[in-house]
Design a protein around this motif. Structure first.
Motif, PDB file in Angstrom:
ATOM      1  N   MET A 158     -40.061 -50.122  87.477  1.00 41.35           N
ATOM      2  CA  MET A 158     -40.415 -51.556  87.645  1.00 41.35           C
ATOM      3  C   MET A 158     -41.742 -52.234  87.135  1.00 41.35           C
ATOM      4  O   MET A 158     -41.837 -53.285  86.660  1.00 41.35           O
ATOM      5  CB  MET A 158     -40.628 -51.523  89.106  1.00 41.35           C
ATOM      6  N   GLY A 159     -42.783 -51.102  87.050  1.00 38.96           N
ATOM      7  CA  GLY A 159     -43.997 -51.844  86.543  1.00 38.96           C
ATOM      8  C   GLY A 159     -43.897 -52.089  85.094  1.00 38.96           C
ATOM      9  O   GLY A 159     -44.362 -53.224  84.533  1.00 38.96           O
ATOM     10  N   GLN A 160     -42.959 -51.315  84.418  1.00 37.60           N
ATOM     11  CA  GLN A 160     -42.939 -51.584  82.857  1.00 37.60           C
ATOM     12  C   GLN A 160     -41.993 -53.015  82.735  1.00 37.60           C
ATOM     13  O   GLN A 160     -42.175 -53.460  81.372  1.00 37.60           O
ATOM     14  CB  GLN A 160     -42.154 -50.304  82.300  1.00 37.60           C
ATOM     15  N   PRO A 164     -42.288 -54.623  93.943  1.00 35.92           N
ATOM     16  CA  PRO A 164     -41.911 -54.928  95.312  1.00 35.92           C
ATOM     17  C   PRO A 164     -42.968 -55.780  96.209  1.00 35.92           C
ATOM     18  O   PRO A 164     -44.191 -55.255  95.969  1.00 35.92           O
ATOM     19  CB  PRO A 164     -41.352 -53.483  95.726  1.00 35.92           C
ATOM     20  N   ASP A 165     -42.408 -56.426  96.977  1.00 39.74           N
ATOM     21  CA  ASP A 165     -43.433 -57.148  98.168  1.00 39.74           C
ATOM     22  C   ASP A 165     -43.449 -55.784  99.043  1.00 39.74           C
ATOM     23  O   ASP A 165     -44.463 -55.911  99.803  1.00 39.74           O
ATOM     24  CB  ASP A 165     -42.697 -58.120  98.889  1.00 39.74           C
ATOM     25  N   VAL A 166     -42.397 -54.976  99.368  1.00 41.10           N
ATOM     26  CA  VAL A 166     -42.471 -54.043 100.325  1.00 41.10           C
ATOM     27  C   VAL A 166     -41.439 -52.650  99.881  1.00 41.10           C
ATOM     28  O   VAL A 166     -40.614 -53.049  99.341  1.00 41.10           O
ATOM     29  CB  VAL A 166     -41.852 -54.560 101.739  1.00 41.10           C
ATOM     30  N   ILE A 167     -41.829 -51.649 100.109  1.00 36.40           N
ATOM     31  CA  ILE A 167     -41.289 -50.249 100.147  1.00 36.40           C
ATOM     32  C   ILE A 167     -40.809 -49.972 101.534  1.00 36.40           C
ATOM     33  O   ILE A 167     -41.642 -49.677 102.388  1.00 36.40           O
ATOM     34  CB  ILE A 167     -42.172 -49.257  99.749  1.00 36.40           C
ATOM     35  N   THR A 168     -39.635 -49.927 101.605  1.00 37.85           N
ATOM     36  CA  THR A 168     -38.949 -50.028 103.068  1.00 37.85           C
ATOM     37  C   THR A 168     -38.192 -48.770 103.257  1.00 37.85           C
ATOM     38  O   THR A 168     -37.133 -48.380 102.362  1.00 37.85           O
ATOM     39  CB  THR A 168     -37.719 -51.444 103.260  1.00 37.85           C
ATOM     40  N   LEU A 172     -37.884 -52.599  98.100  1.00 39.06           N
ATOM     41  CA  LEU A 172     -37.650 -51.423  97.460  1.00 39.06           C
ATOM     42  C   LEU A 172     -37.059 -50.660  98.513  1.00 39.06           C
ATOM     43  O   LEU A 172     -37.921 -49.971  99.227  1.00 39.06           O
ATOM     44  CB  LEU A 172     -38.679 -50.734  96.424  1.00 39.06           C
ATOM     45  N   GLY A 173     -35.830 -49.926  98.649  1.00 33.94           N
ATOM     46  CA  GLY A 173     -35.546 -49.235  99.834  1.00 33.94           C
ATOM     47  C   GLY A 173     -35.639 -47.770  99.469  1.00 33.94           C
ATOM     48  O   GLY A 173     -35.457 -47.348  98.369  1.00 33.94           O
ATOM     49  N   VAL A 174     -35.957 -46.870 100.470  1.00 34.81           N
ATOM     50  CA  VAL A 174     -36.063 -45.592 100.728  1.00 34.81           C
ATOM     51  C   VAL A 174     -35.224 -44.956 101.641  1.00 34.81           C
ATOM     52  O   VAL A 174     -35.145 -45.447 102.747  1.00 34.81           O
ATOM     53  CB  VAL A 174     -37.432 -44.885 100.479  1.00 34.81           C
ATOM     54  N   ILE A 225     -31.634 -41.951  96.562  1.00 38.08           N
ATOM     55  CA  ILE A 225     -32.667 -41.793  97.418  1.00 38.08           C
ATOM     56  C   ILE A 225     -33.491 -43.315  97.412  1.00 38.08           C
ATOM     57  O   ILE A 225     -34.033 -43.680  98.530  1.00 38.08           O
ATOM     58  CB  ILE A 225     -33.552 -40.728  96.874  1.00 38.08           C
ATOM     59  N   VAL A 226     -33.856 -43.678  96.351  1.00 42.27           N
ATOM     60  CA  VAL A 226     -34.376 -44.943  96.056  1.00 42.27           C
ATOM     61  C   VAL A 226     -33.327 -45.898  95.666  1.00 42.27           C
ATOM     62  O   VAL A 226     -32.684 -45.696  94.560  1.00 42.27           O
ATOM     63  CB  VAL A 226     -35.618 -45.019  95.089  1.00 42.27           C
ATOM     64  N   PHE A 227     -33.442 -46.869  96.247  1.00 39.20           N
ATOM     65  CA  PHE A 227     -32.413 -48.309  95.772  1.00 39.20           C
ATOM     66  C   PHE A 227     -33.143 -49.563  95.824  1.00 39.20           C
ATOM     67  O   PHE A 227     -33.955 -49.763  96.558  1.00 39.20           O
ATOM     68  CB  PHE A 227     -31.143 -48.079  96.915  1.00 39.20           C
ATOM     69  N   GLY A 228     -32.286 -50.456  95.159  1.00 41.49           N
ATOM     70  CA  GLY A 228     -32.839 -51.913  95.117  1.00 41.49           C
ATOM     71  C   GLY A 228     -33.535 -51.917  93.795  1.00 41.49           C
ATOM     72  O   GLY A 228     -33.543 -51.036  92.883  1.00 41.49           O
TER      73      GLY A 228
END
Length: 259
Positions: free
Chosen positions: A74-76, A81-85, A23-25, A9-12
């Protein structure tokens, strides 16, 4: 040639040619492509070519949970990400809860990475739905496909599987009043004995004419980078893409080139 499906579902995150650290959705099944177009150059293959016919779209709750988990991880790691795509295995706006998913994503972005943009890569096939248009107006980068300004060229390249009308689509794109990005794939080659080329002067002139009418805030032009379903396709040279971009800039529009 080898094509693939996104299996999460979420990739990258991945380094996008056009968007930065993305960050891909994927709102489509992880084992099946579902799309209202059947583009001859799609990296996910042709409709029905790959995957399981029983594939199901993830629920709104599953998307929210997966994205929340990834953004926390990712925060940890000190990475944002620059963008959630929204991209993935087909057309994201086909998801029945697309608007609600966008609302969830905006809330998660604000909580975890407020500087990140939210982008949707769409083929503009669902702009007849008010809920889809409302959601697209909420995201930072509303990126809509328009591969040509001639309807027969679009039919050849994108192979819509619904009653496509270029004029209707142009009216819908104009309704965003400039709050959109137009994305155009330029490609050359031959498929099933037909010459593929949307870079000829007649096509470019028609495309520039509709860009002038739409007045997008930006135009993204690019060419194939990954494998495609048809072996007869090839990239357009970066020099040619830059020459096309110069003609877009002459209209007073911002343009980016990915070769």
């Amino acid at each position: 040639m080898s094509v693939f499906l996104f299996d999460e579902i979420v990739f990258g995150p991945v380094k996008s040619r056009r968007l930065g650290i993305s960050l891909g959705v994927n709102l489509l099944p992880v084992n099946k492509k579902i799309c209202s177009f059947d583009c001859i150059y799609c990296e996910c293959g042709l409709n029905g070519q790959l995957g399981d016919k029983r594939g199901e779209m993830p629920t709104r709750e599953a998307v929210k949970a997966a994205l929340d988990k990834k953004l926390k991880a990712m925060g940890q790691e000190g990475v944002k990400p620059d963008v959630i795509t929204f991209a993935g295995n087909g057309e994201p706006t086909l998801h029945p809860e697309f608007k609600a998913v966008i609302d969830d994503t905006i809330a998660l972005r604000n909580a975890h990475c407020p500087a990140a943009r939210i982008a949707v890569l769409s083929n503009a096939s669902r702009l007849d739905r008010p809920d889809v248009v409302e959601a697209l107006n909420k995201v930072d980068d509303n990126i809509l496909k328009l591969d040509a300004g001639i309807e027969t060229t679009i039919q050849q390249l994108d192979q819509p599987n619904y009653p496509f009308s270029l004029e209707k689509t142009l009216d819908q794109l104009c309704a965003f009043k400039g709050r959109l990005i137009i994305q155009t794939m330029f490609v050359l080659g031959e498929v099933d004995g037909q010459i593929i080329d949307n870079t000829g002067d007649a096509d470019i002139q028609a495309w520039l004419s509709v860009l002038k009418r739409i007045q997008p805030r930006k135009v993204m032009i690019y060419t194939i980078e990954r494998d495609t379903p048809h072996q007869g396709l090839r990239k357009v040279a970066i020099e040619q893409l830059k020459a096309i971009a110069a003609r877009v800039e002459a209209l007073g529009l911002e343009v980016s080139v990915s070769g």
